[in-house]
Design a protein around this motif. Structure first.
Motif, short mmCIF file in Angstrom:
data_model
loop_
_atom_site.label_atom_id
_atom_site.label_comp_id
_atom_site.label_asym_id
_atom_site.label_seq_id
_atom_site.Cartn_x
_atom_site.Cartn_y
_atom_site.Cartn_z
N SER A 77 -52.94 39.29 -0.27
CA SER A 77 -54.07 38.71 -0.73
C SER A 77 -55.51 38.99 0.05
O SER A 77 -56.52 38.38 -0.41
N GLY A 78 -55.23 39.40 1.27
CA GLY A 78 -56.69 39.68 1.74
C GLY A 78 -57.10 38.58 2.86
O GLY A 78 -58.08 38.64 3.46
N LEU A 79 -55.90 37.60 3.09
CA LEU A 79 -56.41 36.47 4.13
C LEU A 79 -55.67 36.82 5.43
O LEU A 79 -54.63 37.12 5.60
N LEU A 80 -56.56 36.51 6.39
CA LEU A 80 -56.30 36.54 7.82
C LEU A 80 -55.30 35.39 8.16
O LEU A 80 -55.46 34.24 7.49
N ALA A 81 -54.47 35.49 9.20
CA ALA A 81 -53.77 34.12 9.39
C ALA A 81 -54.52 32.94 9.60
O ALA A 81 -53.96 31.85 9.36
N SER A 82 -55.63 33.06 10.59
CA SER A 82 -56.42 31.73 10.52
C SER A 82 -56.63 31.25 9.23
O SER A 82 -56.76 30.11 9.09
N GLU A 83 -57.22 32.13 8.33
CA GLU A 83 -57.70 31.54 7.06
C GLU A 83 -56.64 30.99 6.11
O GLU A 83 -56.55 29.82 5.64
N GLN A 84 -55.41 31.57 6.23
CA GLN A 84 -54.08 30.85 5.74
C GLN A 84 -53.94 29.56 6.18
O GLN A 84 -53.43 28.76 5.47
N LEU A 85 -53.70 29.41 7.40
CA LEU A 85 -53.60 28.39 8.21
C LEU A 85 -54.33 27.24 7.65
O LEU A 85 -53.90 25.87 7.32
N ARG A 86 -55.69 27.41 7.70
CA ARG A 86 -56.69 26.26 7.18
C ARG A 86 -56.48 26.07 5.74
O ARG A 86 -56.42 25.04 5.32
N ALA A 87 -56.35 27.14 4.84
CA ALA A 87 -56.08 26.86 3.37
C ALA A 87 -54.57 26.17 3.18
O ALA A 87 -54.91 25.43 2.33
N VAL A 88 -53.72 26.53 4.14
CA VAL A 88 -52.30 25.56 3.75
C VAL A 88 -52.55 24.36 4.07
O VAL A 88 -52.17 23.40 3.10
N ASN A 89 -53.28 23.97 5.32
CA ASN A 89 -53.52 22.62 5.54
C ASN A 89 -54.50 21.66 4.53
O ASN A 89 -53.92 20.55 4.11
N LYS A 90 -55.26 22.41 4.00
CA LYS A 90 -56.09 21.99 3.05
C LYS A 90 -55.60 21.36 1.81
O LYS A 90 -55.33 20.34 1.32
N ARG A 91 -54.48 22.38 1.22
CA ARG A 91 -53.74 21.95 0.13
C ARG A 91 -52.62 21.05 0.55
O ARG A 91 -52.43 20.21 -0.54
N ALA A 92 -52.02 21.07 1.59
CA ALA A 92 -51.18 20.08 1.96
C ALA A 92 -51.75 18.71 2.09
O ALA A 92 -50.87 17.69 1.91
N HIS A 93 -53.11 18.60 2.67
CA HIS A 93 -53.59 17.23 2.31
C HIS A 93 -53.86 16.94 1.09
O HIS A 93 -53.52 15.42 0.73
N GLU A 94 -54.20 17.84 -0.13
CA GLU A 94 -54.30 17.34 -1.12
C GLU A 94 -52.89 16.81 -1.95
O GLU A 94 -52.96 15.89 -2.71
N MET A 95 -51.88 17.47 -1.52
CA MET A 95 -50.47 17.36 -1.94
C MET A 95 -50.41 15.93 -1.42
O MET A 95 -49.71 15.08 -1.95
N LEU A 96 -50.52 15.57 0.06
CA LEU A 96 -50.14 14.16 0.52
C LEU A 96 -50.82 13.06 -0.43
O LEU A 96 -50.00 12.02 -0.59
N ILE A 97 -52.10 13.17 -0.85
CA ILE A 97 -52.67 12.22 -1.51
C ILE A 97 -51.80 12.06 -2.61
O ILE A 97 -51.69 10.90 -3.15
N LYS A 98 -51.57 13.08 -3.32
CA LYS A 98 -50.75 13.07 -4.65
C LYS A 98 -49.59 12.43 -4.49
O LYS A 98 -48.99 11.67 -5.16
N GLN A 99 -49.01 12.71 -3.60
CA GLN A 99 -47.40 12.31 -3.11
C GLN A 99 -47.44 10.42 -3.11
O GLN A 99 -46.77 9.77 -3.69
N TYR A 100 -48.48 10.07 -2.24
CA TYR A 100 -48.54 8.65 -2.17
C TYR A 100 -49.09 7.81 -3.27
O TYR A 100 -48.92 6.78 -3.56
N ASN A 101 -49.97 8.61 -3.93
CA ASN A 101 -50.38 7.85 -5.37
C ASN A 101 -49.23 7.95 -6.17
O ASN A 101 -49.09 6.94 -6.91
N THR A 102 -48.41 8.89 -6.33
CA THR A 102 -47.33 8.92 -7.33
C THR A 102 -46.28 7.54 -6.65
O THR A 102 -45.78 6.71 -7.41
N LEU A 103 -46.20 7.56 -5.36
CA LEU A 103 -45.44 6.46 -4.85
C LEU A 103 -45.72 5.09 -5.31
O LEU A 103 -45.26 4.20 -5.64
N ASN A 104 -47.23 5.04 -4.81
CA ASN A 104 -47.55 3.54 -4.80
C ASN A 104 -48.32 3.24 -6.36
O ASN A 104 -48.18 2.15 -6.49
N ARG A 105 -48.64 3.98 -7.23
CA ARG A 105 -49.27 3.64 -8.54
C ARG A 105 -48.05 3.68 -9.48
O ARG A 105 -48.35 3.24 -10.66
#
Length: 723
Positions: A77-105
């Protein structure tokens, strides 16, 4: 622009790691879906956590290593490893918020409504408080080991995937800040049942936090928070030869426990000062820190559901898996396989016949040899036991145990040693390749000569996961396949390299070549003005060359239907490239694991099952198996199974041109959940067999007939059956 360059344009590909996060998000959606039973929704949220943990231990760890050395080659897809690493962590942070919203709400309020309470120490009744106080002093206190962190005692090693407390203290009669860590022992259950209520629970770390001050006499606890680290757990085995492979794997298992920290999870109540200290000591970059709005490590939810009583109505309904009587322990399984091929669809068909196949071979006087590949087996595998029995009974038993099977290495090393002790010949795999094919071969001496009986499957020989992974398998005595299987085992155990295979296709290379040939045939069929349809089901599609070939076939006019549970790097709806490709993903009660590859060229249909996904590792770096379903009724059954899944409109999500997945629009459609339909059909099949058996059974009072009036006994040894 050349065709090849067009099909390899980076904008035609989705990054593999981001596609995996999309898949885990579909699992997370199941925890939010109110049509799912409530306790199953808790399990789905738990699964998203365990999925993420493994993803970070392996895939994100690999990205971190590549980024650390500035690896210059981008992905498809044209992404370097460093770009993938940051993109993955960004999406995983968004998922974390969604996980705990699901749990708590959503989930916590829902379980409280049915009388299930996950309590903090401030919510307890006096009796419950006395209970946890006694539990702490009598059970936990003797085991806990606080670790001071100061100039004379360095910050302790924090093991992968363990819960720990970070503690900030001040002397009772002094000033200044002191720090300590405390591992929460995993020898105790994390979910503790409280007395006085049917379904009241408290987490182990909550009990320890309540009384942690008693571990630090003459100090005052200012802060205590739970944290956990995920480390690089990817096994790095250098295979110059396989003679010391077992030793090498065992050594690597010890080393990887000290892999670098890839992710730090910590309760969001942590102070900035304490978080800064943890970051510094663990060497965690800011983007790899995850602050949780609730308990760290949500896998405890699966343990919680297992302890909740009186609410089986909030779980999936039980179903009865089917087993043909011809394949049970009361019948000769070899006679059954001689009569015709047998197709198994797990978990709707029992896994028992696969175990029975090895059990009968182990004590069968006509069996000369058993050969088998094992990738993942259960902790108490009956198959291992029967293979050992076979060796002790004088059979020639050869077992390939893949000791590099990720996260099963320790289990497989153990079983490899046990098999050798029992007299089996154990192979540890080929240099540089993982052996992932699922193949067993029983060689018997019969009246007509030597005959080979085979089982081939899409999934592991694991009697535990067979209850919740969907897989398919085939029993056959097809002679050409038997010769091919013998050649495969000779290739695995020696230096043989067969010039060709009659019916089976083997990776590395063979499966890629086979599917490439089929796609080329499909393209030629369409060019001749005829129709061609390709239908495939797999776990993941990520191989760039294979995707480019699918694009080429689509561009030529071949209709392509793909059912892909997880990673899909292919994009749909690209003008003149992928307009003829449709991708479905089914996420439901069972983990979709079977692999089906079928081709229809102007009405000429062929059907294959495989252990391989269309991923580069499966096609290039693993020993994989693809086998045909030749018996017409069984090939029709596989296609029918595929069609049922394709028309699932409850658990299916369809990949869109914008790379999102959307549920099927069910307006005007009768709901069809394929997994439920298969489970109901299995239960119905069992019930019908029971009714037939009851109808055929003699009545309790039967008059005795004179000898001349006795009916002639029927003999079905020729394979015929009564009307």
């Amino acid at each position: 622009m050349s065709e090849k360059k067009t099909y390899n344009d980076p904008k035609y590909y989705t990054n593999r790691e981001l596609s995996w996060i999309d898949f885990n998000d579909r699992v997370l959606e199941e925890s939010r879906d109110k049509t799912n039973p409530l306790l199953e929704r808790l399990k789905f949220l738990s699964i998203t956590q365990s999925n993420l943990d493994e993803f970070f231990m392996v895939r994100v760890a690999s990205l971190a290593k590549l980024a650390a050395v500035d690896y210059p080659k981008p992905d498809a897809s044209g992404l370097l490893a460093s770009e993938q690493l940051r993109a993955v962590n960004k999406r995983a942070h968004e998922m974390l918020i969604k996980q705990y919203n699901t749990l708590n709400r959503s989930l916590i309020p829902a379980i409280e409504q049915i009388g299930v309470h996950l309590k903090s120490h401030t919510d307890l009744t006096p009796a419950q408080f006395q209970f946890i106080k006694g539990y702490f002093h009598d059970e936990l206190y003797p085991v806990l080991t606080p670790m001071a962190d100061d100039s004379s005692r360095p910050f302790p090693f924090i093991a992968n995937d363990t819960l720990n407390l970070a503690v900030q203290l001040t002397p009772t009669n002094g000033s200044g800040r002191l720090y300590a860590t405390l591992q929460i022992p995993d020898v105790f259950p994390r979910v503790v049942r409280l007395p006085g209520e049917d379904n009241a629970f408290i987490l182990l770390e909550e009990i320890i936090k309540t009384f942690v001050g008693q571990l630090f006499v003459n100090y005052q606890v200012k802060e205590s928070v739970v944290f956990r680290v995920i480390r690089d757990m990817d096994l790095d085995v250098a295979e110059e030869d396989t003679s010391d492979l077992l030793k090498d794997v065992q050594q690597q298992l010890k080393l990887r426990e000290h892999g670098r920290v890839i992710r730090l999870e910590v309760e969001n109540s942590i102070s900035k000062k304490l978080l800064k200290r943890l970051n510094k000591e663990l060497g965690t970059p800011d983007f790899a820190v995850y602050e949780t709005n609730g308990p760290v490590d949500l896998t405890f939810l699966s343990k919680l559901t297992g302890q909740i009583i009186n609410h089986d109505d909030l779980k999936y309904p039980k179903f009865t898996a089917y087993q043909p009587k011809e394949l049970d322990s009361n019948h000769d399984i070899f006679a059954a396989i001689r009569s015709h091929d047998w197709l198994m669809q797990h978990p709707y068909d029992k896994f028992d016949p696969v175990v029975e196949f090895i059990r009968q071979a182990a004590s069968d006087p006509d069996t000369l040899a058993i050969k088998m590949t094992l990738y993942r087996v259960s902790g108490e595998s009956p198959i291992i036991r029967y293979l050992g029995r076979a060796a002790q009974n004088g059979k020639q038993v050869t077992v390939l145990v893949e000791v590099k099977a990720r996260f099963d290495e320790q289990n497989n090393v153990h079983w490899a040693k046990q098999l050798e002790k029992m007299g089996c010949h154990v192979i540890y795999g080929l240099i540089g390749l993982k052996t992932h094919c699922k193949l067993s071969l029983v060689v018997r001496r019969e009246q007509g000569g030597i005959r080979r009986y085979m089982h081939m499957g899409t999934g592991n020989y694991n009697d535990v996961t067979a209850h919740f992974y969907t897989d398919m398998g085939l029993f056959t005595v097809n002679n050409d396949m038997g010769i091919d299987a013998t050649n495969i085992f000779n290739m695995l155990s020696g230096y043989s390299k067969p010039p060709f295979f009659h019916q089976l296709h083997i990776s590395p290379d063979g499966i890629r070549d086979f599917i490439d040939d089929k796609l080329d045939q499909a393209i030629e069929t369409v060019k001749e003005g005829k129709t061609a349809t390709v239908k495939m089901k797999m776990n993941s599609l990520s191989d760039q060359r294979m995707i480019a070939h699918l694009y080429k076939a689509s561009h030529a006019g071949v209709k392509i239907q793909l059912i892909i549970r997880g990673i899909c790097c292919l994009k749909v709806g690209i003008p003149d490239v992928s307009e003829n490709i449709t991708v479905h993903s089914i996420v439901g009660r069972f983990l979709e694991h079977s692999r089906i590859y079928s081709f229809d060229f102007d009405g000429q249909k062929s059907v294959y099952l495989s252990s391989a996904d269309l991923m580069t590792r499966n096609l290039n770096r693993r020993v994989e198996l693809l086998f045909p379903i030749l018996q017409p009724d069984l090939s029709s059954r596989v296609l029918q199974i595929y069609e049922t899944m394709w028309h699932d409109n409850v658990k299916t999500r369809i990949l869109q041109a914008d790379n999102t997945y959307k549920h099927v629009d069910r307006r005007g459609l009768t709901p069809l959940a394929s997994q439920e339909a298969f489970a109901e059909a299995a239960t119905l099949h069992v019930k019908r067999d029971q009714e037939d058996a009851a109808a055929a059974a003699p009545s309790e009072f039967q008059p005795m007939l004179s000898p001349q009036n006795q009916p002639n006994p029927l003999n079905y040894d020729d394979g015929s059956e009564p009307d």
